[in-house]
Design an enzyme around this catalytic site. Structure first.
Site: not given
Ligand code: NDP
Length: 280
Positions: A69, A90, A105, A128-132, A246
């Protein structure tokens, strides 16, 4: 990496069943689109050759997943607004003779969100703090969410995302390190689980929030597509929350991608039914 193609050659390569392929192909068939969506496994070392190959063969676009990505950006000509802010692509789209990197996303998430709430001036807890989470944080702020409380287990990752959102969006951002069961603050309009907790096979894993602090009417969204009815979604329903699973985000990214590539608006319901069939 999934290349979208109009080409009519034969691919003599084995290919594992992939829900995204099945979902997009279901839309093509439903709308009598003579298009193909092909799953290709590309190693990081071959990414540049693969993108050059897609361009050389006249393909219309492609999706790319981890770990490509960020690395794919150097092979594209420009970036859409949110892809530039998020720093990840993406979905690549051929526009004229230029290749543009987009990020669908967060856009897919917002498309689901606006069906149940107007994001303008709303307050959101983002877990959360990731890609999503990064994509959702940027895109919801661009859509008008005015306050984001970011909650993450890793302090370093949480602080990095919080400072990026502060710098690049006009939303008010607060970071809270995730310790124990997080109590959702009064006045929160939207709660989003953007962690990987609850993804199959860990279907009974509990997102550590204090469920008693959820309020009737609040929107509770989960990014986990498989299973769609996560434990969080089921808990939130018992509290009278409006829930978003989701699958909506996943389907809407597909709808947006096909629109970018072909200009055609496809039926989200057909794509969702295909995923429901696959995920049970
Ligand atoms: P990342 O690996 O980038 O981030 C994972 C996040 O989950 C991090 O914030 C991590 O916290 C947190 N996390 C994981 N386990 C725990 C735990 N036990 N307790 C607390 N926090 C935890 O993943 P992505 O952001 O790329 O993806 C997250 C999920 O989103 C995946 O399950 C993926 O399937 C889903 N997804 C769904 C999409 C859709 O269309 N529906 C699209 C994209 C992703 P820490 O930083 O502390 O490690």
């Amino acid at each position: 990496m999934n290349f979208l193609s109009e080409l009519t050659g034969c691919f003599a390569q084995p290919c594992a069943e992939n829900p995204t392929v099945a979902m997009l192909e279901a839309a093509y068939q439903h709308h009598d689109m003579n298009w193909r969506y092909i799953n290709c496994e590309i190693s990081p070392a071959n990414l540049g050759d693969a993108v050059r190959g897609a361009k050389a063969m006249g393909w219309t676009g492609f999706n790319c997943s981890l770990p490509h990505k960020v690395a794919v950006i150097e092979h594209l000509d420009e970036l859409g607004e949110s892809a530039r802010i998020i720093g990840a692509v993406n979905c690549a789209v051929r526009r004229g003779d230029r290749w543009v990197g987009e990020n669908t996303d967060g856009k897919g998430f917002v498309q689901s969100l606006v069906e149940v709430i107007d994001p303008q001036n709303k307050s959101m807890v983002l877990l959360g703090a990731g890609g999503a989470a990064r994509a959702i944080g940027v895109e919801t702020a661009l859509a008008g969410v005015s306050q984001i409380t970011l909650v993450n287990r890793s302090v370093e990752r949480g602080e990095q995302l919080a400072s990026m959102l502060k710098e690049k969006t006009s939303a008010q951002i607060q970071f809270i390190p995730w310790e124990g069961y997080y109590a959702i603050p009064d006045g929160t309009d939207i709660v989003v689980n953007a962690t990987s907790i609850g993804l199959s096979p860990d279907v009974e894993a509990r997102v550590p929030i204090d469920i008693s602090t959820l309020k009737a009417g609040q929107v509770v969204a989960d990014v986990i597509p498989n299973p769609p009815r996560t434990r969080l979604i089921r808990d939130a329903e018992t509290k009278g929350c409006t829930v978003l699973d989701g699958l909506g985000m996943l389907v809407n990214q597909g709808v947006i991608g096909i629109k970018y590539w072909s200009g055609i608006d496809v039926d989200a319901g057909v794509m969702r039914s295909k995923l429901e069939e696959l995920f049970g």
